[in-house]
Motif scaffolding. Structure first.
Motif, PDB file in Angstrom:
ATOM      1  N   ALA A 122     -36.270  28.791  35.810  1.00  0.00           N
ATOM      2  CA  ALA A 122     -36.776  27.603  35.111  1.00  0.00           C
ATOM      3  C   ALA A 122     -37.535  26.697  36.066  1.00  0.00           C
ATOM      4  CB  ALA A 122     -35.620  26.849  34.458  1.00  0.00           C
ATOM      5  N   ALA A 138     -32.528  22.061  33.600  1.00  0.00           N
ATOM      6  CA  ALA A 138     -32.087  23.458  33.624  1.00  0.00           C
ATOM      7  C   ALA A 138     -30.635  23.645  34.072  1.00  0.00           C
ATOM      8  CB  ALA A 138     -33.023  24.278  34.507  1.00  0.00           C
ATOM      9  N   GLU A 193     -35.586  27.330  26.541  1.00  0.00           N
ATOM     10  CA  GLU A 193     -36.225  28.575  26.960  1.00  0.00           C
ATOM     11  C   GLU A 193     -37.460  28.875  26.120  1.00  0.00           C
ATOM     12  OE1 GLU A 193     -33.455  31.768  27.222  1.00  0.00           O
ATOM     13  OE2 GLU A 193     -32.148  30.698  28.615  1.00  0.00           O
ATOM     14  N   GLN A 197     -40.279  26.541  27.406  1.00  0.00           N
ATOM     15  CA  GLN A 197     -40.842  27.018  28.673  1.00  0.00           C
ATOM     16  C   GLN A 197     -41.627  28.310  28.496  1.00  0.00           C
ATOM     17  OE1 GLN A 197     -38.052  27.196  32.065  1.00  0.00           O
ATOM     18  NE2 GLN A 197     -39.490  25.727  32.904  1.00  0.00           N
TER      19      GLN A 197
END
Length: 299
Positions: free
Chosen positions: A61, A128, A184, A187
């Motif tokens: 991350a 994260a 997630e 990202q």
């Protein structure tokens, strides 16, 4: 908080500060003076992940944020985040994000806003380590502290979130499932993160409540959303805000303090309240220092 839980939070803080080094289970067990088996079991209970999966997810991350926010070579970014080689990093990154580091960087973020990439990288790297720890129960209560409540004008907020109906005891578990999923996706798709994770409460009853856990983004999502993930827009307007300091168990007292202050000021609620997690439990192990911003739209 039990001494063992405090010990684990301190250990996670050390891990997150030293992810460029060896943080294998054997190394962690040595730091904690615990058996590998005992440490593996306790960390998984706390974070919902094995120590190896936790460290890998956080490294990736942070590396993804740096890929879009800096011009450093991929090999340098790999080394900065604890990967033995460019090849090891590329394989792990591709498995996690569905595209190579180079392709991820070329695609970039879905915004063209000055400074957005730097904010995104900072927010992603900060959130994260803690995605499975927000609202964690510590079975510890502190004396209530006075709140500094004020009214301010908020801009329009764009976010992606997932919604669940839960009891109050299930909030931490729900967020531990929701926030990693949304994070997630954001990202992976290159959506620019605008700030820390949040939990919003559009419906609150005696027996259960509806919770929306999510991630704020700079602009409305321009990609197809997976099942269960929704886009919301919180309109601009006035809101009563305060910083809650301390463990999550005492958040309800701060909500009640804001409600009392609003009655005294002749204000009424104008929408669902939400809380933003300003402090990362995975990096700050002392619950007394945790800060959570509470926001209640008002009319």
């Amino acid at each position: 908080m039990s001494p063992r839980t405090r010990e684990l939070l301190h250990l996670l803080a050390v891990v997150n500060a030293r992810l460029s080094e060896d943080v294998s289970l054997g190394t962690l067990a040595g730091w904690a003076h615990r058996s590998r088996f005992d440490l593996h079991r306790r960390l998984r209970q706390l974070t919902g992940e094995t120590p190896k999966a936790y460290a890998m997810r956080v490294r990736l991350a942070r590396a993804a944020g740096e890929l879009v926010a800096s011009g450093r070579p991929v090999s340098v970014i790999a080394a900065r985040h604890g990967f033995r080689s460019h090849e090891v990093f590329s394989r792990a990154f591709t498995r996690h994000f569905g595209r190579s580091p180079r392709s991820y960087r070329v695609r970039g973020l879905h915004v063209d806003v000055p400074g957005a990439a730097a904010v995104h990288a900072l927010a992603a790297g900060s959130a994260a380590p803690c995605l499975g720890l927000y609202r964690v129960s510590l079975t510890e209560r502190k004396a209530a502290v006075s709140l500094d409540v004020s009214v301010r004008e908020l801009p329009t907020i764009h976010a992606l979130m997932m919604r669940r109906r839960v009891t109050r005891d299930e909030i931490a578990t729900a967020l531990g499932e929701i926030l990693p999923t949304v994070f997630e996706f954001v990202q992976r798709e290159g959506l620019a993160i605008a700030g820390p994770p949040f939990a919003r409460y559009p419906e609150m009853g005696m027996g259960s409540l509806v919770i929306e856990g999510g991630i704020t983004i700079v602009e409305p999502a321009s990609v197809e959303l997976p099942e269960g993930v929704e886009a919301i827009e919180i309109p601009a307007g006035r809101a009563a805000t305060a910083i809650h300091r301390g463990p999550y168990e005492t958040l309800q007292e701060s909500y009640q303090g804001i409600e009392k202050w609003m009655r005294e000021q002749g204000l009424s609620a104008a929408g669902a309240p939400w809380e933003t997690y300003l402090t990362d439990p995975g990096e700050q192990p002392d619950p007394a220092l945790w800060e959570t911003e509470i926001v209640q739209p008002v009319r």
